[in-house]
Design a protein around this motif. Structure first.
Motif, PDB file in Angstrom:
ATOM      1  N   GLY A 170      70.052  91.510 -45.373  1.00  0.00           N
ATOM      2  CA  GLY A 170      69.205  92.339 -44.523  1.00  0.00           C
ATOM      3  C   GLY A 170      68.774  93.616 -45.220  1.00  0.00           C
ATOM      4  O   GLY A 170      67.616  94.044 -45.105  1.00  0.00           O
TER       5      GLY A 170
ATOM      6  N   ARG B  93      61.289  90.241 -54.994  1.00  0.00           N
ATOM      7  CA  ARG B  93      60.098  89.943 -54.201  1.00  0.00           C
ATOM      8  C   ARG B  93      58.931  89.523 -55.085  1.00  0.00           C
ATOM      9  O   ARG B  93      58.275  88.512 -54.832  1.00  0.00           O
ATOM     10  CB  ARG B  93      59.710  91.161 -53.363  1.00  0.00           C
ATOM     11  CG  ARG B  93      60.665  91.477 -52.216  1.00  0.00           C
ATOM     12  CD  ARG B  93      60.093  92.589 -51.354  1.00  0.00           C
ATOM     13  NE  ARG B  93      60.947  92.914 -50.233  1.00  0.00           N
ATOM     14  CZ  ARG B  93      61.875  93.853 -50.254  1.00  0.00           C
ATOM     15  NH1 ARG B  93      62.072  94.555 -51.360  1.00  0.00           N
ATOM     16  NH2 ARG B  93      62.618  94.101 -49.191  1.00  0.00           N
TER      17      ARG B  93
ATOM     18  N   VAL C 239      66.101  92.712 -47.742  1.00  0.00           N
ATOM     19  CA  VAL C 239      64.846  92.235 -47.159  1.00  0.00           C
ATOM     20  C   VAL C 239      64.080  93.354 -46.459  1.00  0.00           C
ATOM     21  O   VAL C 239      62.856  93.468 -46.601  1.00  0.00           O
ATOM     22  CB  VAL C 239      65.125  91.081 -46.170  1.00  0.00           C
ATOM     23  CG1 VAL C 239      63.872  90.736 -45.365  1.00  0.00           C
ATOM     24  CG2 VAL C 239      65.618  89.848 -46.920  1.00  0.00           C
ATOM     25  N   PHE C 240      64.791  94.195 -45.719  1.00  0.00           N
ATOM     26  CA  PHE C 240      64.116  95.129 -44.826  1.00  0.00           C
ATOM     27  C   PHE C 240      64.007  96.563 -45.354  1.00  0.00           C
ATOM     28  O   PHE C 240      63.252  97.360 -44.793  1.00  0.00           O
ATOM     29  CB  PHE C 240      64.824  95.151 -43.463  1.00  0.00           C
ATOM     30  CG  PHE C 240      64.754  93.839 -42.738  1.00  0.00           C
ATOM     31  CD1 PHE C 240      63.551  93.379 -42.228  1.00  0.00           C
ATOM     32  CD2 PHE C 240      65.887  93.055 -42.585  1.00  0.00           C
ATOM     33  CE1 PHE C 240      63.476  92.164 -41.566  1.00  0.00           C
ATOM     34  CE2 PHE C 240      65.826  91.841 -41.921  1.00  0.00           C
ATOM     35  CZ  PHE C 240      64.618  91.390 -41.412  1.00  0.00           C
ATOM     36  N   LEU C 241      64.746  96.894 -46.396  1.00  0.00           N
ATOM     37  CA  LEU C 241      64.689  98.260 -46.917  1.00  0.00           C
ATOM     38  C   LEU C 241      63.983  98.295 -48.266  1.00  0.00           C
ATOM     39  O   LEU C 241      64.032  97.317 -49.024  1.00  0.00           O
ATOM     40  CB  LEU C 241      66.103  98.832 -47.061  1.00  0.00           C
ATOM     41  CG  LEU C 241      66.886  99.044 -45.763  1.00  0.00           C
ATOM     42  CD1 LEU C 241      68.246  99.653 -46.064  1.00  0.00           C
ATOM     43  CD2 LEU C 241      66.119  99.921 -44.789  1.00  0.00           C
TER      44      LEU C 241
END
Length: 224
Positions: A80, A210, A83-85
């Motif tokens: 998490g 990414r 992915v999100f930060l």
């Protein structure tokens, strides 16, 4: 141009590039923490858990079941974060990428020794002492987790990584306290380390993942 994984740029093993002594230093560093934990336990007073009680497996189904759940929660937390930060908040100094260049056999063995050594030190020794000195179990577990997090020195200047290590330490500490078996924490610790290292070896959740993943997807698409 996409980011190329380190193991793709440098196909030679860590042993070949850095020499066997460097690899063995990794093993020694994984062991010495456990040795310190043993020394603390040996020097402890009569309230320190006996060796037979400390190393007892306990309820195997509970240990493996709860340990697996805690390990997967820690994995989910780390994924998490990735992915999100923003990457700049969680990218480390390259140590995690270094571990992904080890062979699978070395990953499993090294992470097993690391999990055992760190749990003997941080949970069996440090946490047990803190829970004797601090009346509140919740506070004792939180302080023990903080010691675990700060011990990861490379995370001290990275608040997100430091908070993540604290969260993992809290999960592991609670698992040990709840089941009374150090193997709950050892198994959970081993599971999260191996899972994240193998995912990193496959090119996931490391700095640059990414763009690297996007490049691989682009290359798989059929041309015009």
């Amino acid at each position: 141009m996409g980011v190329t994984r380190d193991d793709e740029k440098e196909p030679h093993s860590v042993e070949q590039r850095n020499g066997t002594p460097s690899l063995w230093m990794l093993y020694l560093s994984a062991v010495y923490v456990g040795v310190f934990g043993f020394l603390i336990l040996l020097l402890g007073d009569a309230k320190t858990p006996s060796w037979s009680r400390l190393l007892a497996l306990g309820d195997a189904r509970q240990v493996l079941g709860l340990g697996t759940i805690l390990g997967l929660l820690a994995v989910a937390m780390q994924i998490g974060i990735a992915v999100f930060l923003p990457e700049g908040l969680w990218a480390d100094d390259g140590t995690n990428a270094f571990f992904t260049r080890l062979s699978y056999a070395h990953i499993v063995l090294l992470m097993a020794l690391t999990a055992l050594g760190e749990e003997l030190f941080f949970r069996a020794a440090i946490q047990s002492l803190l829970l004797r000195w601090i009346p509140s179990v919740a506070v004792g577990l939180a302080v023990a987790a903080a010691v675990f997090a700060v011990a990861h020195v490379r995370y001290v200047t990275r608040p997100v990584l430091l908070a993540g290590a604290w969260g993992i330490g809290l999960l592991l500490g609670w698992g040990y306290w709840f089941t009374g078996s150090i193997w709950t924490a050892v198994w959970a610790h081993f599971l999260v380390n191996v899972t994240m290292t193998v995912l990193g070896k496959r090119g996931w959740f490391l700095p640059g993942w990414r763009s690297s993943t996007g490049e691989r997807r682009r290359l798989r698409q059929p041309g015009p």
